[in-house]
Design a protein around this motif. Structure first.
Motif, mmCIF file in Angstrom:
data_model
loop_
_atom_site.group_PDB
_atom_site.id
_atom_site.type_symbol
_atom_site.label_atom_id
_atom_site.label_comp_id
_atom_site.label_asym_id
_atom_site.label_seq_id
_atom_site.Cartn_x
_atom_site.Cartn_y
_atom_site.Cartn_z
ATOM 1 N N LEU A 63 4.030 -58.428 43.425
ATOM 2 C CA LEU A 63 5.444 -58.111 43.583
ATOM 3 C C LEU A 63 6.331 -59.313 43.253
ATOM 4 C CD1 LEU A 63 5.317 -55.962 46.845
ATOM 5 C CD2 LEU A 63 5.501 -55.174 44.485
ATOM 6 N N LYS A 64 5.874 -60.511 43.578
ATOM 7 C CA LYS A 64 6.647 -61.712 43.238
ATOM 8 C C LYS A 64 6.641 -61.944 41.728
ATOM 9 C CE LYS A 64 6.032 -64.187 47.621
ATOM 10 N NZ LYS A 64 5.407 -65.355 48.293
ATOM 11 N N LEU A 65 5.482 -61.742 41.108
ATOM 12 C CA LEU A 65 5.402 -61.923 39.656
ATOM 13 C C LEU A 65 6.236 -60.889 38.913
ATOM 14 C CD1 LEU A 65 1.586 -62.729 39.272
ATOM 15 C CD2 LEU A 65 3.492 -64.288 38.818
ATOM 16 N N ARG A 66 6.372 -59.711 39.497
ATOM 17 C CA ARG A 66 7.179 -58.651 38.871
ATOM 18 C C ARG A 66 8.611 -59.135 38.619
ATOM 19 N NH1 ARG A 66 8.205 -53.459 42.488
ATOM 20 N NH2 ARG A 66 9.155 -55.120 43.728
ATOM 21 N N ASP A 67 9.126 -59.979 39.512
ATOM 22 C CA ASP A 67 10.493 -60.473 39.353
ATOM 23 C C ASP A 67 10.634 -61.443 38.189
ATOM 24 O OD1 ASP A 67 11.283 -58.971 41.503
ATOM 25 O OD2 ASP A 67 11.178 -60.615 42.948
ATOM 26 N N LEU A 68 9.503 -61.911 37.644
ATOM 27 C CA LEU A 68 9.541 -62.845 36.523
ATOM 28 C C LEU A 68 9.333 -62.154 35.178
ATOM 29 C CD1 LEU A 68 7.400 -65.722 38.089
ATOM 30 C CD2 LEU A 68 9.879 -65.433 38.159
ATOM 31 N N VAL A 69 9.121 -60.846 35.212
ATOM 32 C CA VAL A 69 8.898 -60.072 33.986
ATOM 33 C C VAL A 69 10.245 -59.662 33.386
ATOM 34 C CG1 VAL A 69 7.906 -57.956 33.033
ATOM 35 C CG2 VAL A 69 6.677 -59.207 34.825
ATOM 36 N N THR A 70 10.383 -59.858 32.090
ATOM 37 C CA THR A 70 11.605 -59.427 31.398
ATOM 38 C C THR A 70 11.264 -58.343 30.386
ATOM 39 O OG1 THR A 70 11.396 -61.156 29.708
ATOM 40 C CG2 THR A 70 12.721 -61.673 31.651
ATOM 41 N N VAL A 71 12.126 -57.347 30.288
ATOM 42 C CA VAL A 71 11.980 -56.258 29.327
ATOM 43 C C VAL A 71 13.207 -56.289 28.423
ATOM 44 C CG1 VAL A 71 11.672 -53.781 29.001
ATOM 45 C CG2 VAL A 71 10.716 -54.905 31.038
ATOM 46 N N THR A 72 13.003 -56.589 27.150
ATOM 47 C CA THR A 72 14.122 -56.778 26.222
ATOM 48 C C THR A 72 13.954 -55.898 24.994
ATOM 49 O OG1 THR A 72 14.193 -59.099 26.905
ATOM 50 C CG2 THR A 72 15.461 -58.498 24.948
ATOM 51 N N ALA A 73 14.991 -55.166 24.652
ATOM 52 C CA ALA A 73 14.955 -54.330 23.451
ATOM 53 C C ALA A 73 14.677 -55.199 22.236
ATOM 54 C CB ALA A 73 16.270 -53.592 23.281
ATOM 55 N N VAL A 74 13.777 -54.771 21.375
ATOM 56 C CA VAL A 74 13.411 -55.555 20.199
ATOM 57 C C VAL A 74 14.648 -55.766 19.324
ATOM 58 C CG1 VAL A 74 12.092 -55.527 18.052
ATOM 59 C CG2 VAL A 74 11.018 -54.822 20.188
ATOM 60 N N GLY A 75 14.848 -57.023 18.915
ATOM 61 C CA GLY A 75 15.979 -57.345 18.056
ATOM 62 C C GLY A 75 17.179 -57.859 18.803
ATOM 63 N N SER A 76 17.204 -57.718 20.159
ATOM 64 C CA SER A 76 18.336 -58.228 20.921
ATOM 65 C C SER A 76 18.047 -59.646 21.368
ATOM 66 C CB SER A 76 18.581 -57.351 22.156
ATOM 67 O OG SER A 76 17.506 -57.480 23.063
ATOM 68 N N SER A 77 19.099 -60.407 21.650
ATOM 69 C CA SER A 77 18.913 -61.770 22.156
ATOM 70 C C SER A 77 18.593 -61.708 23.633
ATOM 71 C CB SER A 77 20.183 -62.595 21.945
ATOM 72 O OG SER A 77 21.234 -62.085 22.748
ATOM 73 N N SER A 78 18.021 -62.795 24.151
ATOM 74 C CA SER A 78 17.604 -62.807 25.555
ATOM 75 C C SER A 78 18.777 -62.696 26.512
ATOM 76 C CB SER A 78 16.811 -64.090 25.853
ATOM 77 O OG SER A 78 17.626 -65.222 25.632
ATOM 78 N N ARG A 79 19.998 -62.978 26.032
ATOM 79 C CA ARG A 79 21.162 -62.863 26.908
ATOM 80 C C ARG A 79 22.202 -61.894 26.322
ATOM 81 N NH1 ARG A 79 18.639 -64.267 30.686
ATOM 82 N NH2 ARG A 79 18.684 -66.301 31.683
ATOM 83 N N GLY A 80 21.744 -61.118 25.318
ATOM 84 C CA GLY A 80 22.650 -60.176 24.683
ATOM 85 C C GLY A 80 22.929 -58.997 25.582
ATOM 86 N N PRO A 81 23.880 -58.149 25.222
ATOM 87 C CA PRO A 81 24.273 -57.034 26.078
ATOM 88 C C PRO A 81 23.167 -56.016 26.281
ATOM 89 C CG PRO A 81 25.312 -56.861 23.903
ATOM 90 C CD PRO A 81 24.699 -58.226 23.989
#
Length: 332
Positions: A298-316
């Motif tokens: 559960l703690k590691l789950r908070d470190l997982v990121t799901v990002t749409a392919v082609g978007s920037s890591s801080r994009g909308p």
């Protein structure tokens, strides 16, 4: 009350492993196969697990006790043959196969009984996982591929979420029946001829083809590379910290188990993928397949990121973890 997950695990195997402890042989007996490893993680995550299998011979007797001792409810057909078993010697640091006794193929009567038993159990479940027999320790045609197609189709017809973690002809068959989530590795896609290379573009195209064949959602594991997920019309990358690996075996099965546990409780596919990535991540740090600690997952789950392919890591269109949100709040 915990959500129930039913596992179709037709032919678990008995594993005997020889290790060394204090200069003396240390012998371990465990239940093995994809379904067993998935069940182990499901129990860890708090799910109520029912495993539907065929158990026969001396190996089957031992397997029932070993599986039940792990907190899994066993609903088994009494087989006329035997379950597979193998002996591995790991005292030298690597797995050396000492002996391998494959399982006996299922008779038509045994398969019919197992099918009915699984369908009955699945009617009361929050989700059903279809796992394959351990091909290395099972006669290749021990469980006909078409059984997976029929099970998937019937379970979906009665409204049950179906999760499949299969390759080869079983993958093709289960797609024909239709699945809620298909988990597959990039190696399996390559071996099955569904991709010519393992580049992201080729895999993305293959994922679209898999959806067209019958998978609502597709998850592709890529060893050291981020997972790829196709949900709806969006392909996303799933990134997580890289932990030191003790044994990578079973990581994909832990992922599948966590996905099933989440969907059984009515969670979304993104929630399922986050938990699955965390469970797989923790599993590689351990020698026990399908093992882990729920608090750590559960703690590691908070470190997982799901990002749409082609978007920037801080994009909308980027997805942010709770930790990201907290850091942004502090920064403002």
């Amino acid at each position: 009350m915990p959500s129930e997950v039913v596992l179709f695990a037709p032919l678990p195997v008995l594993t005997v492993t020889i290790e060394e402890q204090g200069g003396e042989p240390d012998i371990h007996l465990h239940a093995g196969s994809q379904g067993v490893w998935q069940a182990r993680m499901l129990v860890t995550l708090g799910a109520s697990v029912t495993m539907c299998s065929v158990l026969g011979g001396e190996s089957g007797i031992v397997l029932r006790h070993l599986i039940e001792d792990e907190g899994v409810t066993v609903r088994a057909v009494e087989g006329s043959g035997r379950n597979g078993a193998y002996v591995h010697d790991r005292r030298g640091g690597e797995r050396e196969e000492v002996a391998d006794a494959p399982a006996t193929p299922l008779t038509r009567h045994e398969l019919d009984e197992l099918y009915g038993l699984t369908l009955s159990a699945g009617l009361d479940a929050g989700a059903v996982v279809l796992s394959g027999p351990s091909d290395h320790h099972t006669v290749h045609d021990a469980v006909p591929a078409d059984a997976y197609r029929r099970l998937a189709a019937d379970l979906r017809a009665v409204g049950r979420p179906v999760i499949a973690d299969l390759g080869g002809e079983r993958l093709t068959a289960v797609l024909a029946g239709g699945v809620t989530v298909l988990k597959v590795s990039h190696e399996e896609l390559l071996e099955d001829g569904r991709v010519d290379d393992t580049g992201q573009d080729a895999i993305t195209e293959a994922m679209s083809a898999l959806r067209a064949e019958g998978a609502d959602n597709v998850i592709v594991s890529r060893a050291e590379e981020p997972l790829l997920v196709l949900a709806g019309d969006t392909v996303s990358e799933v990134r997580m910290p890289k932990l030191q690996a003790a044994d990578t075996h079973g990581a994909g099965d832990s992922l599948t188990a966590a996905v099933a546990a989440t969907l059984a409780k009515g969670g979304s596919i993104e929630e399922a993928v986050r938990l699955g990535a965390a469970a797989g991540m923790l599993n590689v740090t351990r020698h026990g397949l399908g093992t882990g600690d729920v608090e750590a997952v559960l703690k590691l789950r908070d470190l997982v990121t799901v990002t749409a392919v082609g978007s920037s890591s801080r994009g909308p269109s980027a997805r942010m973890t709770p930790r990201d949100l907290a850091e942004r709040a502090r920064g403002s």
